[in-house]
Write a protein that holds these residues in place. Structure first.
Motif, mmCIF file in Angstrom:
data_model
loop_
_atom_site.group_PDB
_atom_site.id
_atom_site.type_symbol
_atom_site.label_atom_id
_atom_site.label_comp_id
_atom_site.label_asym_id
_atom_site.label_seq_id
_atom_site.Cartn_x
_atom_site.Cartn_y
_atom_site.Cartn_z
ATOM 1 N N SER A 138 0.838 -1.196 0.000
ATOM 2 C CA SER A 138 0.000 0.000 0.000
ATOM 3 C C SER A 138 0.870 1.241 0.000
ATOM 4 N N LYS A 153 -7.219 -1.850 3.510
ATOM 5 C CA LYS A 153 -7.049 -1.082 2.267
ATOM 6 C C LYS A 153 -6.842 -2.021 1.084
ATOM 7 N N GLN A 154 -6.015 -3.005 1.302
ATOM 8 C CA GLN A 154 -5.712 -3.945 0.238
ATOM 9 C C GLN A 154 -6.966 -4.675 -0.223
ATOM 10 N N LYS A 171 -9.415 -2.563 -2.175
ATOM 11 C CA LYS A 171 -8.925 -2.363 -3.536
ATOM 12 C C LYS A 171 -9.200 -3.610 -4.387
ATOM 13 N N TYR A 228 -12.835 -3.809 -5.230
ATOM 14 C CA TYR A 228 -13.148 -2.793 -6.233
ATOM 15 C C TYR A 228 -12.749 -3.282 -7.625
ATOM 16 N N ASN A 229 -11.523 -3.810 -7.709
ATOM 17 C CA ASN A 229 -11.034 -4.277 -8.999
ATOM 18 C C ASN A 229 -11.870 -5.432 -9.544
#
Ligand code: MN
Length: 737
Positions: free
Chosen positions: A386, A487-488, A491, A494-495
């Motif tokens: 990150s 956070k990871q 993400k 989301y991807n």
């Protein structure tokens, strides 16, 4: 030593003798002394031609660093040897192979570590975040590397006076940003306090001086108070036959300054806050019982605040600190903190883990707190992709955090930073447990994820496969591991959604016979006004995009006709080097504010501290707004200088005094009586500007003239011009070029 001058030799040998005295405890055999002597000889030869900024022979620096290692950190012979050699591989002909053949493999490893991290700590060289990562990765190899590095920095801070002002500020900021927290974490209380005080001394010299003077003036008052407070306790301790010493410890200059700044109190409100420390001379087997005996005596005389009892003896802090703290009410109505500990604990408190390890064999393994922390940090660095700067901030928090101790359902002890929540605990067990966590039971009671844990809590985590990590979780987790994992996975999620969206888009484009390529992507991003392609895909997947709009474009041009639409390359962020290049200078050059030759330099004054001429300032290269000028004491300065030292520019005012410069104004107007008076009145009386000359001529009822006036800067000039324009009868006022 043969080629040193006689006077240098004298200085060097004196310093060396001082080192031998200071390392007496560490030298157990004649071989130990011989190793130190050998390291001294090798380093003295290697550094022969070098001098410090202060003019002293360079070798005095490694000797001083070695002495700090021996005397103030309490390290052993290997560390002393390595401290003597710490700059040889980097700055002289000596190689790591030389070190290994002359001294040994361990020495080679430590010197290697020191050489590797020397660039790491110099934030101006390259990407600081990456360097920082490397430094942390060297941590677990041998903590002595960090101890020696801290000793090195401490000596450099002590001799900072001979450095240039801008270097002082940079080194001072770095010290405050990283070294002091690191010293704190390693339990080197004395080193940490001195590093903070010295940083302040160079960063805020006047404020430092002021507190120092005030402390000296109030010393007697404090001593009297300490004496009257401790005398009944002393008598009672003697009666009980305990061997002890008592110290009264004032706050450091830095911590007083910090309190004044952050708590908005005056010096007078806090100068007399101090801790009384009772140090027992007691065998290890009796230490716990004796400390509580002292506690009982103290609280016989003074009423304790039950909320302020801290037992760091039963459960030492992560950095090895052991002590019994209580806060009691003095007869004068003032709260006084009393710290009770033994000589051994006191040494651990002052010298940190170095001392702790020496005693470890005698006391069984209590020192796992530090190893535990190091392992967590290492784990984090190795598995972290990150934002690196985010990561450093998280890491810094972990340097200062106090720990709490909690239990798993099976009774296994876990150490977490204070304010950790149930969710932090879940992530501490395993990332998968954290990601799927939906709640927890603390001491058998159901609590939400955000529930803050207390020492002694027993926690059972409840998970569900349907759980998805939420952005809001970031608001309450405190551990860096939890933060970066959340956070990871956000993400990743989301991807994944964006990937589905892309498939939908692809099908739509196929129908319209439009190819998906860079150009069409650019058009689509523009059409839907989104930040980037993944966001477009994400929104498509979420059903927030009306895909039929694509057809309207295709219809207009018969197809999605990219050639008709001028493709503007999306603006790329400039690299620092490019920015510096546009300014026509190197980062190391000094910018002189108000220097006409530097007109092309695009600088503005930062809003956070609004510098005015005469302030001590530095320039900071921003990505989009050119150079921003900040005051050295700007609240953001420490962070900027230490995070992005390579973007910091030296900046000076052309003159440190308020500079006036001459400007010429041309004006025309209708010739009328009194207009001249209005102009001169405006300039000299209402704007207080010095007029150098005034020329006026008139022709056919129209007059024109020029004024030369002294102004401070362009803003001042603009003010003058706009006021002049308001004078009735004047119709054109301009600055002549
Ligand atoms: Mn050094």
């Amino acid at each position: 030593m043969t080629e040193y001058s006689e006077s240098d030799k004298k200085i060097i040998l004196n310093a060396y003798k001082g080192l031998l005295r200071a390392s007496k405890h560490a030298r157990k055999t004649p071989e130990d002394t011989a190793r130190i002597r050998k390291a001294f000889n090798v380093a003295a030869d290697a550094h022969m031609s070098m001098r410090r900024k202060s003019g002293e022979p360079y070798i005095t620096h490694p000797i001083a660093v070695a002495r700090i290692c021996a005397e103030e950190i309490g390290l052993g012979v290997t560390s002393i040897v390595c401290a003597l050699l710490h700059d040889t591989v980097e700055d002289t002909e000596i190689t790591l192979e030389d070190i290994e053949s002359l001294f040994g493999e361990k020495e080679r490893q430590i010197i290697d570590g020191l050489t590797k991290i020397s660039g790491v700590f110099d934030f101006s060289t390259s990407d600081q975040a990456e360097n920082f990562r490397k430094m942390i990765l060297t941590l677990p190899d041998d903590v002595r590397v960090i101890f020696i590095k801290l000793a090195d920095r401490l000596h450099n801070m002590r001799t900072l006076g001979s450095m240039r002002r801008d270097k002082q500020l940079k080194i001072g900021s770095e010290t405050l940003f990283l070294y002091a927290p690191l010293a704190h974490r390693l339990g080197l209380y004395g080193v940490k306090t001195e590093l903070e005080d010295l940083s302040l001394k160079y960063k805020e010299p006047e404020e430092y001086q002021e507190i120092e003077t005030k402390l000296a003036k109030t010393k007697d008052v404090r001593l009297r108070f300490i004496n009257s407070f401790t005398s009944p306790i002393k008598k009672e301790l003697e009666k009980q036959g305990l061997k002890f010493s008592i110290k009264g410890r004032t706050k450091s200059i830095f911590s007083i300054w910090n309190k004044i700044k952050t708590k908005h109190v005056s010096f007078e409100e806090i100068y007399d806050i101090f801790a009384i420390r009772i140090i027992l001379d007691t065998p290890v087997s009796d230490e716990k019982a004796d400390c509580w005996k002292v506690y009982s005596i103290v609280t016989d005389y003074y009423r304790p605040n039950p909320d302020r009892l801290r037992d760091w003896i039963t459960t030492p802090r992560g950095n090895g600190y052991e002590s019994l703290h209580t806060t009691v009410m003095s007869p004068t109505g003032k709260w006084v903190e009393v710290q009770i500990r033994t000589n051994r604990m006191d040494e651990v408190a002052e010298k940190g883990l170095a001392a702790h390890w020496r005693y470890k064999e005698n006391k069984g393994d209590k020192g796992s707190g530090f190893d535990n922390w190091i392992n967590k940090i290492r784990d984090l660095v190795e598995n972290n992709n990150s934002e690196t700067l985010d990561f450093i901030d998280d890491f810094k928090l972990s340097l200062y955090a106090d720990e709490i101790y909690v239990f798993t359902p099976k009774g296994e002890l876990k150490m977490l930073p204070a304010k950790a929540t149930a969710l932090d605990f879940a992530f501490d067990i395993h990332s998968d447990v954290g990601i799927k966590c939906i709640g927890a039971k603390v001491n058998h009671k159901l609590v939400p994820l955000s529930h803050q844990l207390k020492s002694g809590d027993q926690i059972e985590i409840i998970t569900s496969n349907k759980q998805i990590p939420k952005e809001a979780w970031l608001n309450f987790v405190v551990t860096s591991k939890a933060k970066s994992k959340i956070k990871q996975s956000i993400k990743e999620a989301y991807n994944k959604i964006a990937e589905n969206g892309k498939e939908i888009l692809q099908r739509k484009l196929n129908q319209l016979k439009v190819k998906l390529n860079d150009k069409s992507i650019y058009e689509l991003v523009k059409l839907y006004n989104v930040k980037n392609f993944p966001e477009l895909n994400y929104r498509i997947a979420k059903g927030k995009i009306n895909l039929s709009k694509i057809k309207t474009i295709v219809d207009k041009g018969g197809e999605l006709n990219y050639d008709l639409v001028k493709v503007v390359e999306p603006k790329k962020e400039k690299s620092t080097e490019e920015i510096i290049k546009t300014f026509g200078g190197k980062a190391s050059e000094t910018i002189i504010l108000g220097d006409d030759s530097l007109k092309q330099v695009d600088y503005t004054f930062a809003k956070c501290c609004s510098p005015i001429p005469g302030d001590n300032v530095f320039g900071f290269i921003t990505i989009k707004d050119g150079i921003k000028i900040h005051r050295n004491n700007c609240p953001n300065a420490t962070q900027l200088m230490s995070h992005y030292a390579y973007r910091v520019l030296k900046v000076m005012w052309k003159s440190q005094k308020l500079k006036e410069f001459s400007a010429e104004i041309h004006f025309t107007g209708i010739d009328n009586f009194g207009i001249l008076h209005s102009i001169t009145d405006l300039i000299s009386n209402s704007l207080n500007i010095n007029m150098q000359s005034l020329n006026i001529g008139s022709n056919d009822g129209i007059f024109e003239g020029t004024i030369k006036a002294l102004v401070h800067d362009t803003a001042h000039l603009d003010q003058l011009i706009s006021k002049m324009k308001k004078i009735e009868g004047l119709n054109k006022v301009t600055r002549t070029s």
